[in-house]
Motif scaffolding. Structure first.
Motif, PDB file in Angstrom:
ATOM      1  N   ARG A 116       4.487   6.278  -4.781  1.00 53.55           N
ATOM      2  CA  ARG A 116       4.676   6.499  -6.226  1.00 53.55           C
ATOM      3  C   ARG A 116       3.521   7.320  -6.801  1.00 53.55           C
ATOM      4  O   ARG A 116       3.728   8.185  -7.652  1.00 53.55           O
ATOM      5  CB  ARG A 116       4.786   5.152  -6.959  1.00 53.55           C
ATOM      6  N   SER A 117       2.307   7.043  -6.357  1.00 52.12           N
ATOM      7  CA  SER A 117       1.161   7.803  -6.852  1.00 52.12           C
ATOM      8  C   SER A 117       1.266   9.279  -6.477  1.00 52.12           C
ATOM      9  O   SER A 117       0.698  10.130  -7.157  1.00 52.12           O
ATOM     10  CB  SER A 117      -0.146   7.228  -6.298  1.00 52.12           C
ATOM     11  N   LEU A 164       0.832  -1.199   0.000  1.00 46.69           N
ATOM     12  CA  LEU A 164       0.000   0.000   0.000  1.00 46.69           C
ATOM     13  C   LEU A 164       0.872   1.257   0.000  1.00 46.69           C
ATOM     14  O   LEU A 164       0.684   2.160  -0.824  1.00 46.69           O
ATOM     15  CB  LEU A 164      -0.920  -0.020   1.229  1.00 46.69           C
ATOM     16  N   ALA A 185       3.018   1.877  -3.271  1.00 46.34           N
ATOM     17  CA  ALA A 185       2.172   2.331  -4.384  1.00 46.34           C
ATOM     18  C   ALA A 185       1.674   3.754  -4.133  1.00 46.34           C
ATOM     19  O   ALA A 185       1.611   4.581  -5.052  1.00 46.34           O
ATOM     20  CB  ALA A 185       0.996   1.377  -4.572  1.00 46.34           C
ATOM     21  N   ALA A 186       1.338   4.058  -2.901  1.00 44.88           N
ATOM     22  CA  ALA A 186       0.837   5.396  -2.583  1.00 44.88           C
ATOM     23  C   ALA A 186       1.939   6.449  -2.719  1.00 44.88           C
ATOM     24  O   ALA A 186       1.696   7.559  -3.192  1.00 44.88           O
ATOM     25  CB  ALA A 186       0.258   5.409  -1.165  1.00 44.88           C
TER      26      ALA A 186
END
Lengths: 403, 403
Positions: free
Chosen positions: A217-218, A211, A214-215
């Motif tokens: 990178r987002s 989580l 990915a967050a």
């Protein structure tokens, strides 16, 4: 920091400690999502030279009366360096974007000649003008868009595809931007196993590092390491030493439990403090700057608490580090499609689904921080103030929109 | 396709030719932004075992009356495999998430004992209960969130950080998704030079490949090559042969000019056709499937035309290839803050800025496709129907929101 503080207080403390990353010069292709650190000025006038706005014929306007037959004496494709002489009764075939010959003062579009709209491979010997051009017609003048030295893109702009295009058009192949924040993700807990493994009593699958990475990178930041460590002080210390990162995000071990190794290792290091924040989920939080100057976020261990803590505390800090001025998610107000209970004295952040005009919990029947399945469906967080003990159907609720 | 078609017709033709990419199994960390191709079911009940919702003491409820003094006989941290026996008058210290001992039927939170809220490193010898627990209090029961085999994340879900977390929690380290579309970007034109170069007569800086590559990545697709080729048939053909790509995006050379090499090389290859689309900018368009099965988008050469064509035609196709069902940008209606002229017979797409309640052209004074500086400021496209010849201040305008 053992007394309870509000979400806003914790957030303000974090943002006060957050500084922008260093400046770097990057090729345009690597600058997507970065924030421009200085104005970009055009190296030349835009357009660069008088050019044709249409496929057609560059003419001397005085010759191009309706019905006039003009001899085609040259061919000027886009990118041509030619500046053919155009004499009386003559024309040069010209393509969109090609430099208009110095002798021409108008362009007659193809469709205003007897040749229709389709150009053949070879230029015709003559054309007949079917509609007379006005003076200067279809010529884009040098600098009519912007003069040389004009600011093309201002400092502070977030660089998306369009902005990068404008910078290239202004004559720059590289830009000065705030470097992407470098982030280390450390998931802690002796109970954590690989999701593909087979848990024995007390073990659970590790999901927070996926989580958080990915967050991060987002949010436009760079993930430098992703690790999972057991609840072991020396193992954790070994993991944190020499991390090449601007920020470290830990999950787990931040609470008041005796085995909360993250707290026992980090509390009091640098400016790092641990304590409860008046929110659900996400109550146990730690934050501060370590001795190496890295921002350290110690989040709770449960997945929904991690998701909410990232949104409320980590993401705004990462965007600030990257030089962004807009660090908030958009918020909308929606009527609750169903009621739910809220903890008094803590701001509730509930994974939620926005339908057309309403908002509802992503998982019916619970607001507990262990309801990880709610994360699968949610694309928003309902935000309920601390003094509200329940939301009833039809109540207006503030919602953070995440996608 | 030499007669003019509408934007919707061209788009429908593109989407009819677009198929989803092949399925691949990826580690969760590589699956961000991808679309889940099959339901993910939980390998186990959630929670996996009865566990404590609080830091506190696992007790036999019958013993835990208000004022009772209980002996602490065990310590159960999260991740513990212990299942200590709890006899009459006994309790086990337990951490949030740790498995509740089989002998216990309630948890007394720390704050409902005489020990306050802070746990010391060593467990105390005894605790005094200050508030009696209800039966089963603060125990999360195995499977109360979802049974084993329940669908945790459904096929078709776009995988963001939260969804990936839910999949890990369901016991999966890899997922089956539609592969990211692979896209080649080819900028064409003999007039193009590197943005850092010095243009001579007729030359302009190449900006389309930067725009397209960044836009492709922003749409979640993979850029396999970015090249610029001169208006030379054999050079272009050499560039296109053996491209390992699902789609090729060319800019420039799609118009009716004699030097429109893209058109002369590709028109009639496979199902590729060229022709005008009733839009401004972006009128000259080519599209089709080549003999190798690649989607080929031949866009006009001017930067604003490229930006608009990508939004209207390429992006929806790339999202469809990736398995997405939502392929449209959100649209809002706003009053025009100022008036502007529109071409009759063509749908206008104007780079625009949305202020609080209004929309305005990103660059005052022009709607021409050569106004690349408008791209620097725009974060939206105003969409004006073909039958409208001018927008007046206050008119309601439909706006595609891009960021």
């Amino acid at each position: 920091m053992s007394s309870v503080i509000t979400v806003d207080e914790h957030r303000a403390r974090i943002l006060a400690a957050t500084t922008r990353t260093a400046l770097v010069r990057l090729p345009l292709a690597e600058a997507v999502g970065r924030v421009l650190a200085e104005d970009v000025v055009s190296r030349w006038p835009v357009p660069l030279f008088d050019n044709s706005a249409m496929d057609g014929y560059a003419v001397r306007g005085v010759d191009a009366t309706k019905g006039a037959v003009l001899r085609v004496v040259a061919d000027v494709p886009a990118g041509s360096a030619l500046d053919p002489t155009i004499g009386a009764g003559e024309a040069a075939r010209i393509m969109t974007g090609a430099p208009t010959p110095s002798d021409a003062d108008a362009v007659v579009p193809l469709e205003h000649t007897d040749l229709g709209t389709v150009i053949t491979a070879d230029a015709p010997a003559t054309i007949t003008v079917t509609r007379e051009p006005t003076a200067g017609a279809h010529i884009r003048r040098v600098g009519e868009d912007a003069p040389a030295g004009a600011v093309a893109v201002t400092a502070g702009t977030v660089l998306g595809p369009w902005q990068l295009s404008a910078i290239a058009s202004a004559g720059h192949a590289r830009v000065t931007v705030h470097r992407a924040p470098r982030v280390a993700v450390v998931s802690t807990g002796s109970e954590l196993i690989d999701p593909a493994g087979t848990p024995t009593r007390g073990q659970i699958p590790e999901s927070n590092s996926v989580l958080l990475a990915a967050a991060v990178r987002s949010a436009g930041a760079e993930v430098v390491t992703v690790t999972t460590v057991a609840d072991d002080e020396s193992a954790l210390i070994a993991q944190l030493v020499d991390l090449e990162a601007d920020a470290v995000i830990l999950s787990g071990g931040a609470s008041v439990g005796a085995f909360d190794v993250v707290k026992s290792v980090l509390d009091g290091t640098g400016t790092i403090e641990f304590g409860p924040v008046a929110m659900q989920p996400g109550k146990p939080q730690g934050f501060g700057t370590d001795d190496a100057g890295r921002l350290v976020f110690a989040l709770p261990g449960n997945p929904v608490g991690v998701a909410v803590s990232f949104e409320m505390f980590v993401r705004p800090a990462l965007l600030t580090m990257a030089g962004r001025s807009v660090i908030e998610r958009p918020r909308v107000t929606r009527a609750a499609a169903t009621g739910w209970r809220c903890p008094v004295g803590r701001t509730q952040f509930l994974p939620a689904v926005i339908d057309a005009d309403t908002v509802r919990p992503a998982t019916a029947g619970g607001s507990g921080s262990h309801l990880v399945t709610s994360l699968a469906l949610a694309h928003a967080l309902a935000v309920v103030p601390a003094d509200v003990d329940r939301v009833d159907e039809g109540d207006l609720v503030e919602v953070m929109v995440l996608s």
